[in-house]
Design a protein around this motif. Structure first.
Motif, PDB file in Angstrom:
ATOM      1  N   VAL A  22      36.621   6.005 -11.634  1.00 29.03           N
ATOM      2  CA  VAL A  22      36.305   5.166 -12.194  1.00 29.03           C
ATOM      3  C   VAL A  22      37.337   5.651 -13.840  1.00 29.03           C
ATOM      4  CG1 VAL A  22      34.261   4.304 -13.709  1.00 29.03           C
ATOM      5  CG2 VAL A  22      33.473   4.232 -11.448  1.00 29.03           C
ATOM      6  N   ASP A  23      37.358   6.610 -14.168  1.00 32.36           N
ATOM      7  CA  ASP A  23      37.773   7.163 -15.805  1.00 32.36           C
ATOM      8  C   ASP A  23      39.063   6.202 -15.398  1.00 32.36           C
ATOM      9  OD1 ASP A  23      35.926   7.926 -16.727  1.00 32.36           O
ATOM     10  OD2 ASP A  23      36.223   9.638 -16.183  1.00 32.36           O
ATOM     11  N   PHE A  24      40.190   6.867 -14.537  1.00 36.26           N
ATOM     12  CA  PHE A  24      41.027   6.535 -14.150  1.00 36.26           C
ATOM     13  C   PHE A  24      40.862   4.883 -14.805  1.00 36.26           C
ATOM     14  CE2 PHE A  24      44.991   5.045 -11.409  1.00 36.26           C
ATOM     15  CZ  PHE A  24      45.934   6.055 -13.092  1.00 36.26           C
ATOM     16  N   GLY A  25      40.660   4.241 -13.657  1.00 30.88           N
ATOM     17  CA  GLY A  25      40.894   2.387 -13.625  1.00 30.88           C
ATOM     18  C   GLY A  25      39.841   2.143 -15.002  1.00 30.88           C
ATOM     19  N   ASN A  26      39.753   2.681 -15.859  1.00 27.91           N
ATOM     20  CA  ASN A  26      39.174   2.547 -16.810  1.00 27.91           C
ATOM     21  C   ASN A  26      40.166   1.734 -18.346  1.00 27.91           C
ATOM     22  OD1 ASN A  26      36.326   1.592 -16.392  1.00 27.91           O
ATOM     23  ND2 ASN A  26      35.616   2.996 -16.776  1.00 27.91           N
ATOM     24  N   ALA A  27      41.123   3.896 -17.648  1.00 26.45           N
ATOM     25  CA  ALA A  27      42.481   4.079 -18.809  1.00 26.45           C
ATOM     26  C   ALA A  27      43.155   2.979 -18.742  1.00 26.45           C
ATOM     27  CB  ALA A  27      42.589   4.950 -18.561  1.00 26.45           C
ATOM     28  N   GLN A  28      44.159   3.230 -17.385  1.00 26.20           N
ATOM     29  CA  GLN A  28      44.641   1.588 -17.018  1.00 26.20           C
ATOM     30  C   GLN A  28      43.986   0.128 -17.364  1.00 26.20           C
ATOM     31  OE1 GLN A  28      47.089   2.326 -15.328  1.00 26.20           O
ATOM     32  NE2 GLN A  28      46.901   4.083 -15.907  1.00 26.20           N
ATOM     33  N   TYR A  29      42.819  -0.050 -17.584  1.00 23.12           N
ATOM     34  CA  TYR A  29      42.312  -0.945 -17.768  1.00 23.12           C
ATOM     35  C   TYR A  29      42.632  -1.558 -19.399  1.00 23.12           C
ATOM     36  CZ  TYR A  29      39.445  -5.253 -19.195  1.00 23.12           C
ATOM     37  OH  TYR A  29      38.536  -5.746 -20.142  1.00 23.12           O
ATOM     38  N   GLN A  30      42.092  -0.657 -19.988  1.00 24.79           N
ATOM     39  CA  GLN A  30      42.060  -0.612 -21.620  1.00 24.79           C
ATOM     40  C   GLN A  30      44.372  -0.872 -21.689  1.00 24.79           C
ATOM     41  OE1 GLN A  30      40.079  -0.381 -23.590  1.00 24.79           O
ATOM     42  NE2 GLN A  30      41.231  -1.001 -25.154  1.00 24.79           N
ATOM     43  N   LYS A  31      45.126   0.700 -20.636  1.00 23.98           N
ATOM     44  CA  LYS A  31      46.558   0.028 -21.613  1.00 23.98           C
ATOM     45  C   LYS A  31      47.225  -1.049 -21.441  1.00 23.98           C
ATOM     46  CE  LYS A  31      48.012   4.686 -19.891  1.00 23.98           C
ATOM     47  NZ  LYS A  31      48.714   5.177 -18.137  1.00 23.98           N
ATOM     48  N   LEU A  32      46.577  -1.886 -19.500  1.00 24.52           N
ATOM     49  CA  LEU A  32      46.801  -3.431 -19.270  1.00 24.52           C
ATOM     50  C   LEU A  32      45.725  -4.246 -20.484  1.00 24.52           C
ATOM     51  CD1 LEU A  32      46.529  -3.168 -15.963  1.00 24.52           C
ATOM     52  CD2 LEU A  32      48.040  -4.349 -17.558  1.00 24.52           C
ATOM     53  N   PHE A  33      44.188  -3.864 -21.164  1.00 23.35           N
ATOM     54  CA  PHE A  33      44.441  -5.032 -21.979  1.00 23.35           C
ATOM     55  C   PHE A  33      44.786  -5.023 -23.887  1.00 23.35           C
ATOM     56  CE2 PHE A  33      40.775  -5.381 -25.062  1.00 23.35           C
ATOM     57  CZ  PHE A  33      40.425  -7.003 -25.547  1.00 23.35           C
ATOM     58  N   ASP A  34      45.472  -3.766 -24.126  1.00 23.68           N
ATOM     59  CA  ASP A  34      45.474  -3.501 -25.234  1.00 23.68           C
ATOM     60  C   ASP A  34      47.475  -4.069 -25.094  1.00 23.68           C
ATOM     61  OD1 ASP A  34      44.048  -1.766 -26.521  1.00 23.68           O
ATOM     62  OD2 ASP A  34      44.819   0.510 -25.378  1.00 23.68           O
ATOM     63  N   LYS A  35      48.347  -3.889 -23.849  1.00 22.80           N
ATOM     64  CA  LYS A  35      49.381  -4.611 -24.040  1.00 22.80           C
ATOM     65  C   LYS A  35      49.578  -6.518 -24.579  1.00 22.80           C
ATOM     66  CE  LYS A  35      53.539  -4.702 -21.267  1.00 22.80           C
ATOM     67  NZ  LYS A  35      54.363  -3.655 -20.558  1.00 22.80           N
ATOM     68  N   VAL A  36      48.019  -7.037 -23.498  1.00 18.80           N
ATOM     69  CA  VAL A  36      47.739  -8.316 -24.189  1.00 18.80           C
ATOM     70  C   VAL A  36      47.340  -8.123 -25.724  1.00 18.80           C
ATOM     71  CG1 VAL A  36      46.806 -10.152 -23.327  1.00 18.80           C
ATOM     72  CG2 VAL A  36      46.890  -8.940 -21.696  1.00 18.80           C
ATOM     73  N   ARG A  37      46.922  -7.938 -26.380  1.00 20.93           N
ATOM     74  CA  ARG A  37      46.357  -7.865 -27.607  1.00 20.93           C
ATOM     75  C   ARG A  37      47.670  -7.773 -27.998  1.00 20.93           C
ATOM     76  NH1 ARG A  37      41.846  -3.681 -29.600  1.00 20.93           N
ATOM     77  NH2 ARG A  37      40.857  -4.440 -27.836  1.00 20.93           N
ATOM     78  N   GLU A  38      48.446  -6.862 -27.825  1.00 20.83           N
ATOM     79  CA  GLU A  38      49.758  -6.979 -28.725  1.00 20.83           C
ATOM     80  C   GLU A  38      50.939  -8.177 -28.543  1.00 20.83           C
ATOM     81  OE1 GLU A  38      53.390  -3.840 -27.542  1.00 20.83           O
ATOM     82  OE2 GLU A  38      51.685  -2.577 -28.362  1.00 20.83           O
ATOM     83  N   GLU A  39      50.638  -8.076 -27.373  1.00 19.62           N
ATOM     84  CA  GLU A  39      52.356 -10.028 -27.670  1.00 19.62           C
ATOM     85  C   GLU A  39      51.112 -10.795 -27.884  1.00 19.62           C
ATOM     86  OE1 GLU A  39      52.296 -10.068 -22.616  1.00 19.62           O
ATOM     87  OE2 GLU A  39      53.002  -8.138 -22.535  1.00 19.62           O
ATOM     88  N   ILE A  40      49.659 -10.662 -27.245  1.00 17.59           N
ATOM     89  CA  ILE A  40      49.106 -11.779 -28.387  1.00 17.59           C
ATOM     90  C   ILE A  40      49.038 -11.810 -29.905  1.00 17.59           C
ATOM     91  CG2 ILE A  40      46.130 -12.773 -29.417  1.00 17.59           C
ATOM     92  CD1 ILE A  40      45.659 -12.437 -26.266  1.00 17.59           C
ATOM     93  N   ASN A  41      49.206 -10.809 -31.147  1.00 16.38           N
ATOM     94  CA  ASN A  41      49.541 -10.696 -32.071  1.00 16.38           C
ATOM     95  C   ASN A  41      50.929 -10.402 -32.038  1.00 16.38           C
ATOM     96  OD1 ASN A  41      46.860 -10.160 -32.587  1.00 16.38           O
ATOM     97  ND2 ASN A  41      47.172  -8.343 -31.980  1.00 16.38           N
ATOM     98  N   VAL A  42      52.151 -10.261 -31.141  1.00 15.90           N
ATOM     99  CA  VAL A  42      53.086 -10.777 -31.462  1.00 15.90           C
ATOM    100  C   VAL A  42      53.664 -12.632 -31.787  1.00 15.90           C
ATOM    101  CG1 VAL A  42      55.960  -9.870 -30.446  1.00 15.90           C
ATOM    102  CG2 VAL A  42      53.743  -8.496 -30.921  1.00 15.90           C
ATOM    103  N   GLU A  43      53.035 -13.083 -30.798  1.00 11.85           N
ATOM    104  CA  GLU A  43      53.302 -14.442 -30.775  1.00 11.85           C
ATOM    105  C   GLU A  43      52.478 -14.973 -31.673  1.00 11.85           C
ATOM    106  OE1 GLU A  43      51.788 -16.137 -26.952  1.00 11.85           O
ATOM    107  OE2 GLU A  43      52.941 -14.577 -25.686  1.00 11.85           O
ATOM    108  N   LYS A  44      52.128 -14.571 -32.775  1.00 11.59           N
ATOM    109  CA  LYS A  44      51.869 -15.446 -34.140  1.00 11.59           C
ATOM    110  C   LYS A  44      52.459 -15.465 -34.859  1.00 11.59           C
ATOM    111  CE  LYS A  44      46.577 -14.764 -32.741  1.00 11.59           C
ATOM    112  NZ  LYS A  44      45.180 -14.157 -33.485  1.00 11.59           N
TER     113      LYS A  44
END
Length: 177
Positions: free
Chosen positions: A155-177
């Motif tokens: 679970v901890d590893f899965g949550n960490a991977q999810y957070q990495k993906l979520f941060d990457k998506v958030r970063e891509e959204i901010n870059v496009e603005k």
């Protein structure tokens, strides 16, 4: 080694419970089986390792059961996605209830655990009244593989991977603005 050693082999294996970790590795199981069961049992155990569920009635029934459970979940996914509007009439009550429970799970990990538990319990029932025969050896092997797979989830590893993906998506959204 004579098939009679199957009695010793099965009685010497640790008990499997879904809530526990796998008590031995697949390699340990196969190594022990090699010296205790006959060539036909070993051939079927090797097929299990390869994901081949042919060769005997028990494994064919296992494959059919797994296909039914997968179909039940997929049917509900299609309905949820609006690609279909009705479930199959061929489902029995337990499979239908199972499909609904999986789709109602609060997250993918819980859904996967429900699938594994349902299949583990099926094997319990399928071998419950059989004593020391080939089906019991195969059922034990399949249950062990389920537990080994379950132990891979962290679970901890899965949550960490999810957070990495979520941060990457958030970063891509901010870059496009």
């Amino acid at each position: 080694m004579p098939v009679d050693s199957r009695y010793y082999f099965l009685s010497s294996l640790p008990m499997l419970r879904f809530g526990d970790k796998a008590p031995l590795t697949w390699e340990e199981f196969m190594q022990t089986a090699q010296s205790c069961v006959g060539a036909s049992d070993m051939k079927l155990l090797s097929r299990i390792e390869q994901g081949d569920y042919s060769g005997c009635h028990f494994l064919k029934e296992w494959k059919r059961f797994c296909d039914k459970t997968t179909s039940a979940v997929n049917a509900r996914r299609r309905v949820a996605l609006g690609k279909d509007d009705v479930f199959s009439n061929e489902e029995d009550y337990e499979i239908s209830k199972f499909g609904n429970a999986v789709m109602s799970a609060k997250n993918p990990l819980d859904a996967e655990l429900l699938i594994m538990k349902f299949r583990f319990d099926y094997l319990e029932k399928a071998t419950a009244f059989k004593a020391f025969n080939q089906d019991v050896v195969l059922g034990y092997a399949l249950q062990l593989r389920i537990l080994i797979r379950k132990d891979l989830f962290d679970v901890d590893f899965g949550n960490a991977q999810y957070q990495k993906l979520f941060d990457k998506v958030r970063e891509e959204i901010n870059v496009e603005k």
